[in-house]
Motif scaffolding. Structure first.
Motif, mmCIF file in Angstrom:
data_model
loop_
_atom_site.group_PDB
_atom_site.id
_atom_site.type_symbol
_atom_site.label_atom_id
_atom_site.label_comp_id
_atom_site.label_asym_id
_atom_site.label_seq_id
_atom_site.Cartn_x
_atom_site.Cartn_y
_atom_site.Cartn_z
ATOM 1 N N MET A 1 -4.883 -0.871 8.050
ATOM 2 C CA MET A 1 -4.782 -0.682 6.596
ATOM 3 C C MET A 1 -4.327 -1.979 5.913
ATOM 4 O O MET A 1 -3.524 -2.726 6.467
ATOM 5 N N ASP A 2 -4.846 -2.171 4.695
ATOM 6 C CA ASP A 2 -4.310 -3.274 3.893
ATOM 7 C C ASP A 2 -3.016 -2.839 3.202
ATOM 8 O O ASP A 2 -2.031 -3.572 3.185
ATOM 9 N N VAL A 4 -0.411 0.534 2.775
ATOM 10 C CA VAL A 4 0.038 1.905 3.019
ATOM 11 C C VAL A 4 1.162 2.188 2.036
ATOM 12 O O VAL A 4 2.076 1.369 1.863
ATOM 13 N N CYS A 39 -2.724 3.190 -4.466
ATOM 14 C CA CYS A 39 -3.728 3.328 -3.390
ATOM 15 C C CYS A 39 -5.139 3.351 -3.959
ATOM 16 O O CYS A 39 -6.051 2.710 -3.420
ATOM 17 N N ARG A 48 -8.512 -1.325 2.204
ATOM 18 C CA ARG A 48 -8.229 -0.105 2.968
ATOM 19 C C ARG A 48 -6.813 0.344 2.612
ATOM 20 O O ARG A 48 -5.853 -0.365 2.915
ATOM 21 N N SER A 49 -6.721 1.486 1.931
ATOM 22 C CA SER A 49 -5.385 1.966 1.555
ATOM 23 C C SER A 49 -5.188 3.380 2.070
ATOM 24 O O SER A 49 -6.143 4.138 2.241
ATOM 25 N N TYR A 124 1.255 3.536 12.115
ATOM 26 C CA TYR A 124 0.416 3.394 10.914
ATOM 27 C C TYR A 124 1.065 2.392 9.945
ATOM 28 O O TYR A 124 0.400 1.518 9.399
ATOM 29 N N GLU A 127 1.138 -1.259 11.365
ATOM 30 C CA GLU A 127 -0.150 -1.958 11.401
ATOM 31 C C GLU A 127 -0.698 -2.283 10.020
ATOM 32 O O GLU A 127 -1.796 -2.826 9.903
ATOM 33 N N SER A 128 0.047 -1.966 8.955
ATOM 34 C CA SER A 128 -0.467 -2.268 7.613
ATOM 35 C C SER A 128 -0.006 -3.660 7.172
ATOM 36 O O SER A 128 0.998 -4.186 7.658
ATOM 37 N N ARG A 129 -0.783 -4.262 6.265
ATOM 38 C CA ARG A 129 -0.407 -5.597 5.761
ATOM 39 C C ARG A 129 0.685 -5.489 4.698
ATOM 40 O O ARG A 129 1.539 -6.357 4.576
ATOM 41 N N LEU A 131 3.366 -2.534 2.813
ATOM 42 C CA LEU A 131 3.930 -1.184 2.694
ATOM 43 C C LEU A 131 4.492 -1.090 1.284
ATOM 44 O O LEU A 131 5.329 -1.904 0.892
#
Ligand code: KDG
Length: 315
Positions: A1-2, A4, A39, A48-49, A124, A127-129, A131
């Protein structure tokens, strides 16, 4: 995800006509909620959100989940809660102050207020860029606050950018001392903070832009701060670089959602590597587009729309 986000989506029932709610006959239904708005703003720009939340397993919850899914937001971490309802709120427009909206919440005991640490998928988040969360989630309940704090800690540890929009909604806090304390703790976990001047004064005791930047860095080590100044635009300090951008003058139907449009488009543009000034201009364009209609998400722009908007303003 970009991106979250952690927070509560809400059904907005927006008064079709201006004036005090007691005289309004018609309300229009919209899918909203600060973090959900961010989002959707990101998804519209091809990012990707995904949203971490709980919704009631009721008609309004299904409406919001399907709307978000339709917008391309990942809803795989949205828990449908069979025991508690989806939160709603009404918007009163243009009364008593023209151009200004007021909100009346019916969200106490909502599904999202039962959001808890167990609902946070740590992988999750890690792994996001980016938060992202807001002061709203910190206010709605102790368990939602813990979930947001946990997600911030996980993201920070994993090296993601932790984004916090202070979004102080006075109606949601028991008292302002609590807000200052809790929001301060969250700011200490954040990498970038968005706020307005009133929030800077309340949380940092800072009057004016320079004082806000100075206090955010001195007290919380924040070198990335964006101050939203409403009709006067925005000013940001990003690792030593500073920019000021004007707001676009447009007819205002309902200002609610402008801040989220700004945040979502700003973060997405920065992630696309567009640089501070361009990201701020694009974010201001999105905020202006959103205030011209009722609802927070319908007018969020796609890539091409931002260029067309900016050309319309001679950009
Ligand atoms: O920023 C817009 C939001 O404030 C609105 O959609 C409702 O999320 C909301 C809230 O909690 O006030």
């Amino acid at each position: 995800m970009d991106i979250v986000a952690v927070g509560e989506p809400l059904v907005q029932l927006n008064a079709v006509t201006r004036g005090p709610l007691r005289h309004v006959q018609y309300f229009e239904k919209h899918s909203t909620g600060s973090e959900a708005n961010v989002c959707v703003a990101a998804a519209r720009l091809g990012m990707r959100s995904g949203l971490i939340t709980r919704l009631g397993n009721d008609e309004f919850g299904l409406f919001i989940r399907d709307w978000l899914r339709g917008e391309g937001v990942d809803v795989s971490r949205v828990v449908m809660d069979g025991e508690h309802p989806t939160g709603i709120y009404f918007v009163q427009r243009g009364y008593p102050v023209p151009g200004v909206s007021d909100v009346v919440y019916y969200r106490h005991g909502s599904a999202a207020s039962f959001l808890s640490e167990e609902d946070v998928d740590r992988d999750y988040v890690r792994e996001s860029r980016v938060l992202h969360t807001t002061g709203i989630t910190l206010a709605i309940s102790e368990s939602a606050r813990s979930a947001a704090m946990l997600a911030m800690d996980e993201a920070r540890r994993a090296g993601a950018l932790v984004s916090l929009d202070l979004n102080i909604r006075r109606k949601l806090w028991r008292n302002m001392d609590e807000a200052v304390d809790v929001v301060g703790k969250a700011m200490a976990k954040a990498g970038v903070v968005f706020m307005d001047e009133e929030e800077a004064s309340m949380i940092l005791g800072a009057e004016g832009v320079d004082a806000a930047f100075r206090e955010a860095e001195r007290r919380f080590g924040l070198t990335k701060v964006v101050l939203k100044l409403g009709r006067r635009g925005s000013v940001a300090r990003w690792d030593g670089e500073e920019e000021r951008v004007n707001a676009f003058e447009v007819p205002v139907e309902d200002p609610i959602g402008a801040g989220d449009a700004y945040v979502g488009v700003f973060l997405s543009s920065m992630l696309k590597g567009m640089g501070l000034r361009k990201s701020m201009v694009r974010a201001s364009a999105a905020a202006a587009m959103v205030v011209t209609v009722r609802g927070d998400e319908e007018n969020l722009p796609r890539e091409g729309d931002i260029d067309v908007f900016l050309r319309g303003f001679g950009g």
